[in-house]
Write a protein that holds these residues in place. Structure first.
Motif, PDB file in Angstrom:
ATOM      1  N   THR A 138       0.858  -1.428  -0.356  1.00  0.00           N
ATOM      2  CA  THR A 138      -0.221   0.157   0.050  1.00  0.00           C
ATOM      3  C   THR A 138       1.027   0.819  -0.123  1.00  0.00           C
ATOM      4  N   VAL A 164      -5.984   7.152  -2.998  1.00  0.00           N
ATOM      5  CA  VAL A 164      -7.145   7.019  -3.690  1.00  0.00           C
ATOM      6  C   VAL A 164      -7.369   8.242  -3.762  1.00  0.00           C
ATOM      7  N   ASN A 476      -9.558  -0.540  -3.776  1.00  0.00           N
ATOM      8  CA  ASN A 476      -9.852  -1.857  -1.987  1.00  0.00           C
ATOM      9  C   ASN A 476      -9.047  -2.543  -1.663  1.00  0.00           C
ATOM     10  N   ASN A 479      -7.540   0.613   0.425  1.00  0.00           N
ATOM     11  CA  ASN A 479      -8.400   0.396   1.859  1.00  0.00           C
ATOM     12  C   ASN A 479      -8.273  -0.610   2.185  1.00  0.00           C
ATOM     13  N   ALA A 480      -7.714  -1.812   2.325  1.00  0.00           N
ATOM     14  CA  ALA A 480      -7.649  -2.687   2.770  1.00  0.00           C
ATOM     15  C   ALA A 480      -6.664  -2.922   3.042  1.00  0.00           C
ATOM     16  N   ALA A 481      -4.950  -2.011   3.509  1.00  0.00           N
ATOM     17  CA  ALA A 481      -4.103  -1.964   3.772  1.00  0.00           C
ATOM     18  C   ALA A 481      -3.121  -2.834   3.596  1.00  0.00           C
ATOM     19  N   LYS A 487     -12.899  -8.913  -2.699  1.00  0.00           N
ATOM     20  CA  LYS A 487     -13.773  -8.309  -1.345  1.00  0.00           C
ATOM     21  C   LYS A 487     -15.052  -7.989  -0.838  1.00  0.00           C
ATOM     22  N   PRO A 490     -20.067  -5.921  -1.570  1.00  0.00           N
ATOM     23  CA  PRO A 490     -21.259  -4.095  -1.666  1.00  0.00           C
ATOM     24  C   PRO A 490     -19.343  -2.783  -2.051  1.00  0.00           C
ATOM     25  N   HIS A 491     -18.719  -3.507  -1.316  1.00  0.00           N
ATOM     26  CA  HIS A 491     -17.360  -2.751  -1.026  1.00  0.00           C
ATOM     27  C   HIS A 491     -16.810  -2.396  -2.779  1.00  0.00           C
ATOM     28  N   PHE A 494     -19.809  -0.190  -4.241  1.00  0.00           N
ATOM     29  CA  PHE A 494     -19.750   1.286  -4.584  1.00  0.00           C
ATOM     30  C   PHE A 494     -18.413   1.679  -4.635  1.00  0.00           C
ATOM     31  N   TRP A 495     -17.841   1.502  -5.209  1.00  0.00           N
ATOM     32  CA  TRP A 495     -16.384   1.913  -5.800  1.00  0.00           C
ATOM     33  C   TRP A 495     -17.025   2.083  -7.215  1.00  0.00           C
TER      34      TRP A 495
END
Lengths: 553, 47
Positions: A138, A164, A476, A479-481, A487, A490-491, A494-495
């Motif tokens: 990341t 992001v 994602n 966002n998930a390190a 994933k 919904p994630h 969403f994006w």
């Protein structure tokens, strides 16, 4: 307000964008050529590259530029063929054979090694710290030598958030151009004229209905692809993209203006190489009303404040010529002798260069920076096991040459058709999203142009879908390190929807200029992160050398 | 001066349950709010 902020950023930070891009080029070349740095591996010393060189180059090109080529391979050389710094300073005349070389110098400058150095630096830092040091994949990991363990907390969070947001804006800019061109393509293949509207000034843009329809198709296909399983959709579509891209390029090589294109390629590359030392450091300063007034002839200074402001605005506009400037002058100014008018126009030359640079060079530098986390994460993932030298030279030079080939063959055909008079202004008069289709229409018969346009529309759709898919995956992952695993839906949704809404919302609100403004603003903080990445790499390599000399593991 | 070993461990806290399981909530939620704000801004203040 967004526009005013953009103007302030362009006026204040032009030098920053220019110098950071120059820094990335010098740093990348320095690391590749410095013996002890160049031989370090992006991974453990026992790691070997996962992909063949051909696959590696193909994937880099597809991720970094692919979709942009469809719009800009024609639009970029065509635009600079009309206006560039050489036409502004009067060295060449726009839209003439004498301006072709300068058109290619600037096209290659914007899509050449500087663009790829910015991607390379992010990918390099991520791969180095993730695969060699074992840190999470990341963005924050690439600043470890500077901030250390504090990156686990708020400092690291800020870095990842900035990445992001920059990714969303950079990808939105790319999608925005793609959506406009997709709509143009749909109109060309007969889906319906209602997809576009004609503005009062005669320019044609996508209608709201056209944008919504295009986004529904693209996001629908992207969602199916993203939910079809880990990477399966992306992999299948990437192969289709490469196949169709090579087909299109081969078509222009065989049926386009081959000789003109090859000349443009080789002479353009030579001119570009010679221009690099100047062009990557060139910063043109805006000319304020006060500075213009001070430099203008006395007769111009004597004009009313309102007329003087109008003369200043017109004289600093990079899009006109002395002729159009003279024609558009207020009555009192138009009555002045021609030599006074010419002197006033000359006094604003630096301002015109600055306006041109803001609209083109600075916009591109911001775009590449905003796009860099997206491409950088991807480059890191496919480059494990390569040495720094191999990675940097591969990531900077080969994709840049691929861009040059596209510009020369596709854009060269468009320029040649205009110069020869065959196009009769049909290409130069088309909007940038329609110029590729216009070129095909001039080259081919109606049914041939229809088939080729269908192929371009399919290619646009697949590129757009893979871009959205990959962007969602990378957002994602950050966002998930750094966890690249599957994933929750919904994630992903969403994006995907967020990207569609950013693109649709900004295009409908203010056209592509609105996305551009938001992107230039969003790229600024990430450019700071990228400079810190470069400094981190220098520090890490320097310390590695110290440890090696002291026999410390 | 002693030479420190490089950082090879950077723990980043992620949610271990709930909707954001596996995600860094601070990063994800803030990024969503910023992007959401941009969309609302574009729609509420066109032009």
């Amino acid at each position: 307000m967004l526009g005013a902020l953009n103007s302030v950023i362009l006026a204040t930070f032009s030098f920053w964008y220019v110098y950071v891009m120059a820094f990335f080029v010098i740093l990348c070349l320095g690391m590749a050529l410095w013996p002890s740095a160049g031989r370090l591996k992006l991974g453990l010393d026992s790691d070997e590259p996962e992909f063949s060189n051909f696959s590696w180059f193909s994937m880099m090109f597809g991720a970094g530029i692919g979709i942009g080529m469809l719009t800009f391979a024609t639009a970029e050389p065509m635009y600079h063929f009309g206006t560039n710094p050489a036409t502004i300073t009067g060295e060449t005349e726009g839209s003439t054979a004498g301006n072709v070389r300068d058109a290619y110098i600037w096209s290659f400058t914007h899509w050449g090694v500087a663009a790829w150095a910015s991607y390379a630096i992010v990918g390099l830092a991520l791969a180095f710290f993730s695969y060699r040091r074992g840190l999470p994949l990341t963005i924050r990991s690439s600043l470890a030598p500077i901030f250390g363990k504090s990156l686990s907390g708020p400092v690291g969070h800020i870095v990842d958030i900035v990445a992001v947001v920059a990714t969303v804006l950079g990808v939105s800019q790319t999608l925005g151009y793609g959506v406009e061109q997709f709509v143009s393509g749909l109109v060309r293949i007969g889906v319906g004229d209602w997809l576009q509207v004609t503005a009062a000034d005669g320019s044609v843009t996508s209608s709201t209905a056209g944008i919504i329809m295009a986004l529904v198709i693209i996001m629908g296909a992207s969602t199916v692809s993203a939910l079809s399983g880990v990477g399966k959709g992306i992999k299948w579509l990437s192969n289709l993209n490469m196949g169709l891209s090579f087909f299109l390029l081969a078509f222009f090589l065989i049926f386009g203006s081959t000789s003109f294109g090859l000349n443009a390629l080789f002479i353009g590359m030579w001119d570009y190489l010679l221009s690099i030392p100047f062009n990557i450091f060139a910063v043109f300063q805006p000319v304020s009303l006060e500075a213009f007034t001070a430099a203008a002839p006395e007769a111009v200074k004597a004009l009313s404040a309102e007329d003087l402001a109008a003369v200043h605005t017109s004289a600093t506009s990079p899009w006109g010529t002395l002729g159009s400037f003279t024609e558009g002058l207020p009555e009192a100014a138009a009555a002045l002798p021609q030599e006074t008018i010419s002197a006033a126009y000359a006094a604003a030359e630096e301002g015109r260069l600055s306006g041109w640079q803001g609209a083109w060079t600075i916009f591109y530098w911001a775009w590449w920076i905003a796009f860099a986390p997206f491409v950088g994460v991807f480059l890191a993932r496919i480059s494990r096991g390569r040495t720094i030298r191999e990675y940097v030279l591969g990531a900077m030079i080969i994709p840049a040459i691929m861009c040059f080939v596209w510009f020369a063959l596709v854009g060269g055909t468009a320029i040649d058709l205009e110069l020869s008079g065959r196009a009769e202004g049909a290409i130069s008069g088309a909007g940038q999203s329609d110029q590729l289709f216009a070129t095909l229409a001039v080259m081919l018969s109606d049914w041939q142009a229809f088939i080729m346009s269908v192929i371009v529309v399919i290619l646009l759709l697949t590129y757009l879908v893979t871009s959205v898919d990959s962007a969602v995956l990378i957002i994602n992952t950050i966002n998930a390190a750094g966890d690249e695993g599957p994933k929750a839906r919904p994630h992903i949704l969403f994006w995907g929807v967020a990207l569609a809404l950013v693109v649709g919302g900004l295009i409908i609100a203010g056209g592509l200029a609105a996305i551009q403004t938001a992107m230039v603003i969003g790229a600024l903080p990430f450019s700071v992160v990228m400079v810190l990445m470069g400094l981190s790499m220098i520090k890490a390599i320097f310390r590695d050398g110290q440890r090696q000399r002291a026999s410390i593991p | 001066m002693s030479i420190q070993p490089p950082l090879t461990d950077l723990p980043i806290r992620t949610a271990d349950h709930g909707f954001y399981k596996g995600f860094t909530k601070d990063v994800t939620i803030t990024a969503k709010l910023l992007v959401g704000g941009l969309i609302i801004w574009a729609v509420a203040f066109p032009g």
